[in-house]
Design a protein around this motif. Structure first.
Motif, PDB file in Angstrom:
ATOM      1  N   LYS A 132     -11.789   0.730  -5.451  1.00 43.41           N
ATOM      2  CA  LYS A 132     -12.524   0.626  -4.269  1.00 43.41           C
ATOM      3  C   LYS A 132     -12.350  -0.132  -3.318  1.00 43.41           C
ATOM      4  N   LYS A 133     -11.034  -0.639  -3.076  1.00 43.48           N
ATOM      5  CA  LYS A 133     -10.858  -1.209  -2.158  1.00 43.48           C
ATOM      6  C   LYS A 133      -9.256  -0.974  -1.206  1.00 43.48           C
ATOM      7  N   TYR A 134      -8.602   0.359  -2.203  1.00 42.86           N
ATOM      8  CA  TYR A 134      -8.078   1.302  -1.781  1.00 42.86           C
ATOM      9  C   TYR A 134      -8.264   2.428  -0.707  1.00 42.86           C
ATOM     10  N   PRO A 135      -7.290   1.734   0.417  1.00 44.97           N
ATOM     11  CA  PRO A 135      -8.086   2.929   2.240  1.00 44.97           C
ATOM     12  C   PRO A 135      -7.808   4.827   1.146  1.00 44.97           C
ATOM     13  N   VAL A 136      -8.783   5.656   2.259  1.00 45.24           N
ATOM     14  CA  VAL A 136      -9.039   6.215   2.377  1.00 45.24           C
ATOM     15  C   VAL A 136      -8.333   6.979   3.540  1.00 45.24           C
ATOM     16  N   PRO A 137      -7.103   7.381   3.727  1.00 47.18           N
ATOM     17  CA  PRO A 137      -7.017   7.293   5.484  1.00 47.18           C
ATOM     18  C   PRO A 137      -7.776   9.313   5.747  1.00 47.18           C
TER      19      PRO A 137
ATOM     20  N   TRP B   7       0.744   6.390   1.342  1.00 45.60           N
ATOM     21  CA  TRP B   7       1.033   6.690   0.046  1.00 45.60           C
ATOM     22  C   TRP B   7      -0.011   7.551  -0.638  1.00 45.60           C
ATOM     23  N   SER B   8      -1.175   7.864   0.423  1.00 47.25           N
ATOM     24  CA  SER B   8      -2.645   8.362  -0.159  1.00 47.25           C
ATOM     25  C   SER B   8      -2.576   9.823  -0.968  1.00 47.25           C
ATOM     26  N   GLU B   9      -1.073  10.528  -1.429  1.00 45.38           N
ATOM     27  CA  GLU B   9      -0.347  11.726  -2.116  1.00 45.38           C
ATOM     28  C   GLU B   9       0.508  10.658  -3.439  1.00 45.38           C
ATOM     29  N   LYS B  10       0.793   9.689  -2.586  1.00 46.25           N
ATOM     30  CA  LYS B  10       1.378   8.747  -3.808  1.00 46.25           C
ATOM     31  C   LYS B  10       1.091   7.903  -4.522  1.00 46.25           C
ATOM     32  N   GLN B  11      -0.827   8.031  -5.195  1.00 42.63           N
ATOM     33  CA  GLN B  11      -1.429   6.643  -5.623  1.00 42.63           C
ATOM     34  C   GLN B  11      -1.214   6.745  -6.992  1.00 42.63           C
ATOM     35  N   ASP B  12      -0.701   6.677  -7.484  1.00 43.09           N
ATOM     36  CA  ASP B  12       0.564   6.488  -9.024  1.00 43.09           C
ATOM     37  C   ASP B  12       1.804   6.012  -9.086  1.00 43.09           C
ATOM     38  N   VAL B  13       1.974   5.781  -8.056  1.00 41.81           N
ATOM     39  CA  VAL B  13       3.280   5.443  -7.937  1.00 41.81           C
ATOM     40  C   VAL B  13       3.136   3.689  -8.847  1.00 41.81           C
ATOM     41  N   THR B  14       3.571   3.366  -9.392  1.00 44.19           N
ATOM     42  CA  THR B  14       3.679   1.917 -10.332  1.00 44.19           C
ATOM     43  C   THR B  14       5.437   1.117 -10.152  1.00 44.19           C
ATOM     44  N   ASP B  15       6.186   1.735  -9.566  1.00 44.93           N
ATOM     45  CA  ASP B  15       6.869   0.647  -9.892  1.00 44.93           C
ATOM     46  C   ASP B  15       7.525   0.189  -8.847  1.00 44.93           C
ATOM     47  N   ARG B  16       6.713   0.338  -8.109  1.00 46.85           N
ATOM     48  CA  ARG B  16       6.975  -0.641  -6.829  1.00 46.85           C
ATOM     49  C   ARG B  16       5.722  -1.423  -6.584  1.00 46.85           C
ATOM     50  N   LEU B  17       5.455  -2.059  -4.737  1.00 49.34           N
ATOM     51  CA  LEU B  17       4.688  -2.403  -4.843  1.00 49.34           C
ATOM     52  C   LEU B  17       4.275  -1.032  -3.686  1.00 49.34           C
ATOM     53  N   THR B  18       2.819  -0.740  -3.249  1.00 50.59           N
ATOM     54  CA  THR B  18       2.470   0.113  -2.145  1.00 50.59           C
ATOM     55  C   THR B  18       1.009  -0.637  -1.793  1.00 50.59           C
ATOM     56  N   PRO B  19       0.586   0.794  -0.803  1.00 55.61           N
ATOM     57  CA  PRO B  19      -0.974  -0.377  -0.605  1.00 55.61           C
ATOM     58  C   PRO B  19      -1.715   0.310  -1.682  1.00 55.61           C
TER      59      PRO B  19
END
Ligand code: HEM
Ligand code: SF4
Ligand code: SF4
Ligand code: SF4
Lengths: 343, 158
Positions: A89-94, A111-123
């Motif tokens: 719920k804290k994640y951005p909704v651009p 990063w909003s289209e790549k929210q599933d990325v888990t192999d690095r830090l992202t928003p």
């Protein structure tokens, strides 16, 4: 493991997990219990004093730290999933399309289209498992290290934010206020690990001069400050099936880290780094070796030694106190010379 | 008062003036470096100005110039109180600018304390300090330009 995973990604704090806690090792129980007691006590005294939870500022003694015994981590990523789940719920909704930014070099970070990325830090991913293959006693071993914000005791990201959008809570949590952050990414530049990650198209800059200043909001681990304020554990700690992390008052955690390091002939990272952090890793292999072996780069922090980034300027603070005395002395000196020469 | 004496006094005054202007120029330059703008707007790309994009460098330099500035203004004030009161009167624009400078120095000094390990200001107060420091600097800049254009002086002879 599968079941624990399911619990971890299900609804939070089912009594099952709490019972599990009570059955866990004595040492951890003690540190956790005193931690919980500490939070309740802090919460009460804060409420009594009428100070909001966000009341900032912290001396190192009051801060909460986490100990990460990286021998135990199996790299299952339950913590990563749990973090995503509770902080969703804290994640951005651009807002799209993004406003055009000038000059052209200003990068759009989306990063909003790549929210599933888990192999690095992202928003959208504030915790990731860093992997390193090292040789331990002639055996090729994969070491997995949970990486996120270190929650430095004197955090450069907080202190150097030009608008005060980043703040440090009394319990040592550093957190970026998404309502105020303009996304200039100075916090990322001054962080020795370049932890905060930018999402374009959200936040206050949209209401000011979106094409000329700002570029979104910076996101990073806030050590589940809202859960801690409620007396709950950070999600990643709570869900971990291997009890990799322990949370408690910093001095106790440091003591525990040293005991553990002594016991396993291991190494410590985070105690002295950047003048001291609240994330203390203990490893059976030297961190320089892990650093060399680990994948690094954008959103993948290093494990190098780090000097205290705020120390150089802070040493000048003393000179700032002497400066008016020097100015005064010079003027008085001149005055005496003048009266002597009878001008 | 003979002509030679008057000239040395004039020279001294212009030395003080240029010292002040250069000091404030570098304070504004390094202070602006605290905001993420020099990289965005290509200024740090200009050969020789790359350091303006390095936050730790501009931060350290801002402190250094602040130290010089604080020593400088205490010198000017003390000197005025000790030996200039009889002959020189501060103008209203002088008082106005002096007031702004006091505000800049006080907010700047509090920000220095904020940066020390273990400082505990409220988040709202920190935002206030950041914005008022910046706002006061802009006021000083505007007031300075106004006074330069309309030849308003800090002080005049009694
Ligand atoms: C003389 C005492 C002063 C001190 C101790 C001081 C200190 C500071 C500090 C600590 C910051 C925030 C940097 C950071 O930690 O992020 C800052 C920012 C800044 N300073 Fe100063 N400063 C002083 C005077 C001035 C003056 C005289 C000017 C210009 C005339 C100036 C211009 C600025 C600007 C433009 C900023 C950036 C905006 C902001 O962060 O609010 N400073 N200063
Ligand atoms: S820290 Fe725990 S939950 Fe996270 S990957 Fe390691 S073992 Fe799994
Ligand atoms: S690790 Fe970086 S982002 Fe986290 S508190 Fe330290 S300086 Fe700030
Ligand atoms: S403390 Fe909370 S926000 Fe930080 S990594 Fe763990 S789950 Fe995520």
């Amino acid at each position: 493991m599968q079941t624990i995973r399911n619990i971890g990604t299900g609804s939070y704090l089912p009594p099952k997990i709490l019972t599990n806690f009570d059955l866990r090792k004595m040492a951890q129980k003690i540190s956790r219990r005193s931690f919980l007691k500490g939070t309740v006590a802090t919460a009460c005294s804060l409420a009594a004093a009428g100070i909001p939870e966000s009341a900032s500022g912290a001396d190192d003694k009051q801060q909460l730290a986490t100990l990460l015994d990286i021998r135990k981590c199996i790299g299952c990523e339950a913590c990563v999933e749990a973090c995503k789940k509770v902080n969703n719920k804290k994640y951005p909704v651009p807002q799209k399309p993004f406003p055009k930014m000038y000059p052209d070099r200003v990068p759009v970070m989306d990063w909003s289209e790549k929210q599933d990325v888990t192999d690095r830090l992202t928003p959208y991913n504030w915790l990731y498992i860093q992997r390193a293959f090292v040789n331990i006693n002639g055996k090729e071993t994969e070491i997995t290290i949970p990486r996120r914000c270190m929650h430095c005791t004197n955090p450069a990201c907080v202190k150097l934010c030009p608008w005060g959008a980043a703040r440090q809570l009394k319990n040592g949590i550093s957190r970026i206020d998404p309502e105020i952050c303009l996304g200039g990414a100075k916090c990322k530049a001054v962080c020795p690990w370049h932890i905060p990650q930018r999402q374009t198209g959200v936040g206050l800059y949209l209401d000011i001069l979106p094409s000329l200043a700002g570029n979104g909001v910076m996101f990073k681990c806030d050590r589940c400050y809202n859960r801690i304020a409620e007396g709950k554990l950070p999600a990643c700690i709570e869900v971990c099936p291997e009890d990799v992390q322990t949370i408690g008052p910093r001095d106790k955690i440091i003591k525990k880290a040293h005991e553990l390091a002594k016991e396993i002939n291991g190494y410590i990272y985070g105690e002295k780094e950047n003048g001291g952090t609240n994330t203390i890793y203990v490893s059976p292999v030297p961190f320089q070796q892990l650093h060399k072996a680990a994948e690094k780069g954008e959103g993948k922090p290093h494990l190098n030694p780090v000097k205290d980034t705020m120390a150089d300027a802070n040493k000048l603070a003393a000179a700032m106190i002497i400066a008016p005395i020097a100015g005064l002395a010079a003027a008085v000196g001149k005055f005496y010379k003048m009266t002597k020469s009878g001008e | 008062m003979n002509i030679r004496h008057d000239n040395t006094r004039k020279n001294k005054k212009s030395i003080i003036r240029y010292f002040y202007l250069i000091n404030v120029f570098f304070l504004i330059l390094t202070g602006s470096g605290q905001m993420p703008i020099f990289n965005r707007y290509y200024i740090a790309d200009i050969p020789g100005l790359g350091w303006l994009g390095e936050f730790y460098v501009t931060h350290y330099m801002h402190y250094l110039f602040a130290i010089i500035f604080i020593a400088f203004i205490t010198y000017i004030i003390t000197d005025h109180l000790l030996s200039k009161l009889k002959n020189i009167k501060i103008t209203s624009s002088g008082y106005f600018r002096g007031g702004i400078i006091s505000g800049v120095v006080i907010t700047g000094g509090l920000l220095v304390i904020r940066n020390l390990r273990g400082s505990g200001f409220e988040p709202g107060f920190i935002i206030f300090l950041d914005l008022s420091h910046l706002g006061l600097v802009i006021m000083l800049l505007v007031a300075g330009i106004y006074c330069a254009v309309f030849k308003k002086r800090w002080a005049e002879n009694k």
